[in-house]
Design a protein around this motif. Sequence first.
Motif, PDB file in Angstrom:
ATOM      1  N   ALA A 321       0.822  -1.223   0.000  1.00 29.34           N
ATOM      2  CA  ALA A 321       0.000   0.000   0.000  1.00 29.34           C
ATOM      3  C   ALA A 321       0.852   1.268   0.000  1.00 29.34           C
ATOM      4  CB  ALA A 321      -0.925  -0.004   1.224  1.00 29.34           C
ATOM      5  N   PHE A 322       2.166   1.134  -0.201  1.00 30.11           N
ATOM      6  CA  PHE A 322       3.063   2.292  -0.158  1.00 30.11           C
ATOM      7  C   PHE A 322       4.227   2.045  -1.103  1.00 30.11           C
ATOM      8  CE2 PHE A 322       3.398  -0.586   3.457  1.00 30.11           C
ATOM      9  CZ  PHE A 322       4.646  -1.154   3.250  1.00 30.11           C
ATOM     10  N   THR A 323       4.888   3.133  -1.475  1.00 26.40           N
ATOM     11  CA  THR A 323       6.088   3.047  -2.308  1.00 26.40           C
ATOM     12  C   THR A 323       7.292   3.461  -1.470  1.00 26.40           C
ATOM     13  OG1 THR A 323       5.929   5.345  -3.053  1.00 26.40           O
ATOM     14  CG2 THR A 323       4.703   3.694  -4.316  1.00 26.40           C
ATOM     15  N   GLN A 324       8.469   3.359  -2.046  1.00 28.93           N
ATOM     16  CA  GLN A 324       9.677   3.764  -1.327  1.00 28.93           C
ATOM     17  C   GLN A 324       9.615   5.225  -0.916  1.00 28.93           C
ATOM     18  OE1 GLN A 324      12.395   1.372  -0.712  1.00 28.93           O
ATOM     19  NE2 GLN A 324      12.549   2.936   0.860  1.00 28.93           N
ATOM     20  N   ALA A 325       9.047   6.051  -1.779  1.00 26.78           N
ATOM     21  CA  ALA A 325       8.976   7.492  -1.505  1.00 26.78           C
ATOM     22  C   ALA A 325       8.068   7.812  -0.321  1.00 26.78           C
ATOM     23  CB  ALA A 325       8.490   8.233  -2.748  1.00 26.78           C
ATOM     24  N   ASP A 326       7.148   6.910  -0.006  1.00 29.46           N
ATOM     25  CA  ASP A 326       6.230   7.131   1.114  1.00 29.46           C
ATOM     26  C   ASP A 326       6.879   6.845   2.470  1.00 29.46           C
ATOM     27  OD1 ASP A 326       4.071   7.720  -0.616  1.00 29.46           O
ATOM     28  OD2 ASP A 326       3.700   5.574  -0.900  1.00 29.46           O
ATOM     29  N   LEU A 327       8.002   6.147   2.476  1.00 29.07           N
ATOM     30  CA  LEU A 327       8.600   5.671   3.720  1.00 29.07           C
ATOM     31  C   LEU A 327       9.623   6.661   4.270  1.00 29.07           C
ATOM     32  CD1 LEU A 327       9.131   1.977   2.590  1.00 29.07           C
ATOM     33  CD2 LEU A 327       7.414   2.797   4.202  1.00 29.07           C
ATOM     34  N   THR A 328       9.509   6.952   5.553  1.00 25.64           N
ATOM     35  CA  THR A 328      10.451   7.849   6.216  1.00 25.64           C
ATOM     36  C   THR A 328      10.823   7.282   7.590  1.00 25.64           C
ATOM     37  OG1 THR A 328       8.634   9.151   7.151  1.00 25.64           O
ATOM     38  CG2 THR A 328       9.595   9.937   5.072  1.00 25.64           C
ATOM     39  N   ILE A 329      11.935   7.761   8.127  1.00 30.83           N
ATOM     40  CA  ILE A 329      12.374   7.368   9.464  1.00 30.83           C
ATOM     41  C   ILE A 329      11.888   8.402  10.464  1.00 30.83           C
ATOM     42  CG2 ILE A 329      14.372   7.028  10.979  1.00 30.83           C
ATOM     43  CD1 ILE A 329      15.945   6.133   8.499  1.00 30.83           C
ATOM     44  N   THR A 330      11.211   7.936  11.504  1.00 30.69           N
ATOM     45  CA  THR A 330      10.739   8.822  12.574  1.00 30.69           C
ATOM     46  C   THR A 330      11.239   8.302  13.913  1.00 30.69           C
ATOM     47  OG1 THR A 330       8.725   9.342  11.309  1.00 30.69           O
ATOM     48  CG2 THR A 330       8.723   9.872  13.662  1.00 30.69           C
ATOM     49  N   GLY A 331      12.068   9.091  14.598  1.00 27.01           N
ATOM     50  CA  GLY A 331      12.540   8.726  15.922  1.00 27.01           C
ATOM     51  C   GLY A 331      13.634   7.673  15.902  1.00 27.01           C
ATOM     52  N   HIS A 332      13.838   7.064  17.068  1.00 21.86           N
ATOM     53  CA  HIS A 332      14.905   6.075  17.228  1.00 21.86           C
ATOM     54  C   HIS A 332      14.426   4.967  18.163  1.00 21.86           C
ATOM     55  CE1 HIS A 332      19.294   5.304  16.675  1.00 21.86           C
ATOM     56  NE2 HIS A 332      19.085   4.514  17.725  1.00 21.86           N
ATOM     57  N   ALA A 333      14.780   3.728  17.840  1.00 21.28           N
ATOM     58  CA  ALA A 333      14.358   2.578  18.654  1.00 21.28           C
ATOM     59  C   ALA A 333      15.560   1.711  18.998  1.00 21.28           C
ATOM     60  CB  ALA A 333      13.314   1.754  17.909  1.00 21.28           C
ATOM     61  N   LEU A 334      15.468   1.081  20.164  1.00 19.58           N
ATOM     62  CA  LEU A 334      16.554   0.266  20.703  1.00 19.58           C
ATOM     63  C   LEU A 334      15.955  -1.040  21.217  1.00 19.58           C
ATOM     64  CD1 LEU A 334      19.641   0.784  21.317  1.00 19.58           C
ATOM     65  CD2 LEU A 334      18.912   1.468  23.607  1.00 19.58           C
ATOM     66  N   GLU A 335      16.665  -2.147  21.007  1.00 16.35           N
ATOM     67  CA  GLU A 335      16.197  -3.441  21.515  1.00 16.35           C
ATOM     68  C   GLU A 335      17.313  -4.159  22.260  1.00 16.35           C
ATOM     69  OE1 GLU A 335      13.710  -6.292  19.191  1.00 16.35           O
ATOM     70  OE2 GLU A 335      15.438  -7.628  19.382  1.00 16.35           O
ATOM     71  N   VAL A 336      16.986  -4.681  23.429  1.00 12.62           N
ATOM     72  CA  VAL A 336      17.886  -5.543  24.190  1.00 12.62           C
ATOM     73  C   VAL A 336      17.232  -6.919  24.282  1.00 12.62           C
ATOM     74  CG1 VAL A 336      18.869  -6.025  26.466  1.00 12.62           C
ATOM     75  CG2 VAL A 336      18.992  -3.712  25.533  1.00 12.62           C
ATOM     76  N   ARG A 337      17.958  -7.946  23.862  1.00 16.79           N
ATOM     77  CA  ARG A 337      17.438  -9.302  23.972  1.00 16.79           C
ATOM     78  C   ARG A 337      17.661  -9.789  25.401  1.00 16.79           C
ATOM     79  NH1 ARG A 337      18.987 -12.606  18.434  1.00 16.79           N
ATOM     80  NH2 ARG A 337      18.825 -10.858  16.985  1.00 16.79           N
ATOM     81  N   VAL A 338      16.598 -10.256  26.022  1.00 17.78           N
ATOM     82  CA  VAL A 338      16.679 -10.738  27.398  1.00 17.78           C
ATOM     83  C   VAL A 338      16.815 -12.256  27.352  1.00 17.78           C
ATOM     84  CG1 VAL A 338      15.614 -10.720  29.692  1.00 17.78           C
ATOM     85  CG2 VAL A 338      15.203  -8.813  28.110  1.00 17.78           C
ATOM     86  N   TYR A 339      18.057 -12.703  27.421  1.00 15.02           N
ATOM     87  CA  TYR A 339      18.342 -14.141  27.415  1.00 15.02           C
ATOM     88  C   TYR A 339      18.476 -14.659  28.847  1.00 15.02           C
ATOM     89  CZ  TYR A 339      19.564 -14.148  22.412  1.00 15.02           C
ATOM     90  OH  TYR A 339      19.531 -14.060  21.040  1.00 15.02           O
ATOM     91  N   ALA A 340      18.103 -15.901  29.057  1.00 16.87           N
ATOM     92  CA  ALA A 340      18.371 -16.571  30.331  1.00 16.87           C
ATOM     93  C   ALA A 340      19.804 -17.073  30.275  1.00 16.87           C
ATOM     94  CB  ALA A 340      17.388 -17.720  30.560  1.00 16.87           C
ATOM     95  N   GLU A 341      20.729 -16.122  30.377  1.00 10.92           N
ATOM     96  CA  GLU A 341      22.155 -16.384  30.332  1.00 10.92           C
ATOM     97  C   GLU A 341      22.843 -15.555  31.402  1.00 10.92           C
ATOM     98  OE1 GLU A 341      22.681 -17.143  25.506  1.00 10.92           O
ATOM     99  OE2 GLU A 341      23.369 -15.278  26.411  1.00 10.92           O
ATOM    100  N   ASP A 342      23.970 -16.018  31.871  1.00 10.89           N
ATOM    101  CA  ASP A 342      24.709 -15.307  32.910  1.00 10.89           C
ATOM    102  C   ASP A 342      25.877 -14.544  32.303  1.00 10.89           C
ATOM    103  OD1 ASP A 342      25.966 -14.370  35.131  1.00 10.89           O
ATOM    104  OD2 ASP A 342      26.137 -16.304  36.148  1.00 10.89           O
ATOM    105  N   PRO A 343      25.774 -13.208  32.204  1.00  7.57           N
ATOM    106  CA  PRO A 343      26.859 -12.413  31.629  1.00  7.57           C
ATOM    107  C   PRO A 343      28.153 -12.508  32.436  1.00  7.57           C
ATOM    108  CG  PRO A 343      24.826 -11.131  31.786  1.00  7.57           C
ATOM    109  CD  PRO A 343      24.629 -12.369  32.594  1.00  7.57           C
ATOM    110  N   LEU A 344      28.053 -12.909  33.716  1.00 10.95           N
ATOM    111  CA  LEU A 344      29.246 -13.045  34.554  1.00 10.95           C
ATOM    112  C   LEU A 344      29.854 -14.442  34.475  1.00 10.95           C
ATOM    113  CD1 LEU A 344      28.109 -11.074  37.744  1.00 10.95           C
ATOM    114  CD2 LEU A 344      29.432 -10.253  35.784  1.00 10.95           C
TER     115      LEU A 344
END
Length: 490
Positions: A321-344
């Motif tokens: 329903a959109f073309t490349q010209a319709d797409l823009t970047i708005t804001g910023h997003a961050l993701e942290v994966r929460v694994y059942a792992e021990d970083p230590l």
Amino acid sequence: MKKILVANRGEIALRVMKTIRKMGIKTVAVYSEADRNSPHVKFADEAVLLGKAPSSESYLVMDKVIAAAKQTGAEGIHPGYGFLSENAVFAELVATNGITFIGPLPHAIRVMGNKLAAKEAVKAYDIPMVPGIDTAITDKDVAKRIATEIGFPILIKAAAGGGGKGMRVVDNLDELPEQMDRAIGEATAAFGDGSVFIEKYVGSPRHIEIQILADTHGNTVHLFERECSVQRRHQKVVEEAPSCVLTPETRSAMGAAAVRVAKACDYVGAGTVEFLLNEDNNFYFLEMNTRLQVEHPVTEFITGLDLVEQQIKIARGETLAFTQADLTITGHALEVRVYAEDPLDDFMPSIGTLSTYKIPKGEGIRVDDGFEEGMVVPMFYDPMIAKLITYGETREEAIRLMIAAINNYKVEGVATTLSFGKFVCEHEAFTSGSFDTHFVKNHYNLEERKATSAAEEAIAALVGLQLYLNQKNLLKVPEVVSTTWKNKRS
């Protein structure tokens, strides 16, 4: 489609089902004996038991998944990621049984599932590639000659694999025979295919991937990039969108290259083209993932699009329903994966019961998870518990919100990577944008982190002791409670 079966488990199964339900479509869950009481099973309109806990007896058994779809009258199957999501044989089997596979065609999965085949497919489409060879080798003398021509360091890679398996960095000629044997052995054990190839090792790369969407009418667009350079054991832990180092010109060039890669294999659906970016902002094609990515929520935040919804619409034969010209970047997003792992403990898996499990909430915070308090994190599957995503108008705002969200994410019973995520977000190399795929090796000193953790625990213990002593010294006056009740003998 009026009913869709989700051939997966945990957080991705639940996330996909939420969009399916939002679209007014019925959902079918499949589950193993270990997942009988999982949230994705409770959420679905119907659920079918596949078999015992090991995935080889449940989620990976194609005939059982197909039978579950037929039994419930599901017209489509969404594979999520992992398990059967990039299995061309499964995609063919789904189609053969008159069911819609919500993903790419088998041909694209097959071509892009093998790194050498992928290189061959995109060769004619002017895609920048790391110098190296495009044929599998096992002869060590041939490998030595090629490595000498390319120049050290080199990278030995499994043709059929990913996730760092069958991958070895070689710094000189003397190391090559042993490292080649190890790479072939790992590839054979992990993928049943010991084919390896050699390419020039890019010393300090950033891992940048481009999300694409392609419909069945010849329209293909890219949804910009995701930065995935913070990794442990070649597997992503922290991702963000957009990247803080791409210029508009580089972003446009990478996006156009990703679209060409998609067209090279007649791609349909949602996919991701991965690139390495060197210190001089030169980018090289790495591989294509023919499925939804774990980190897709950061793209959803900056574009405002629901990628699962787009997958389903494309599978139904709808035009984008959109073309490349319709797409823009708005804001910023961050993701942290929460694994059942021990970083230590070198990120070793941590199995146990979630005695406490409280997720953070608030504007700009999203948690995709598949667990509840009291549930056991099983040993049979990937150890990811959840994905924690934050969104802000700026990168700085998204990072600040992530730190606050991690502080409010309460998990007890298993070790998790939340503390590592906080370490990353507070580190100057990350906040400044001056990092690459060697972030963990360069900045995460295990002994320093253990010492810091021990010091923090000691301070917390002292604070707790002081509070206890203060309370103990307070005068306690028992509360007087009146009652009209009398003990009567009969």
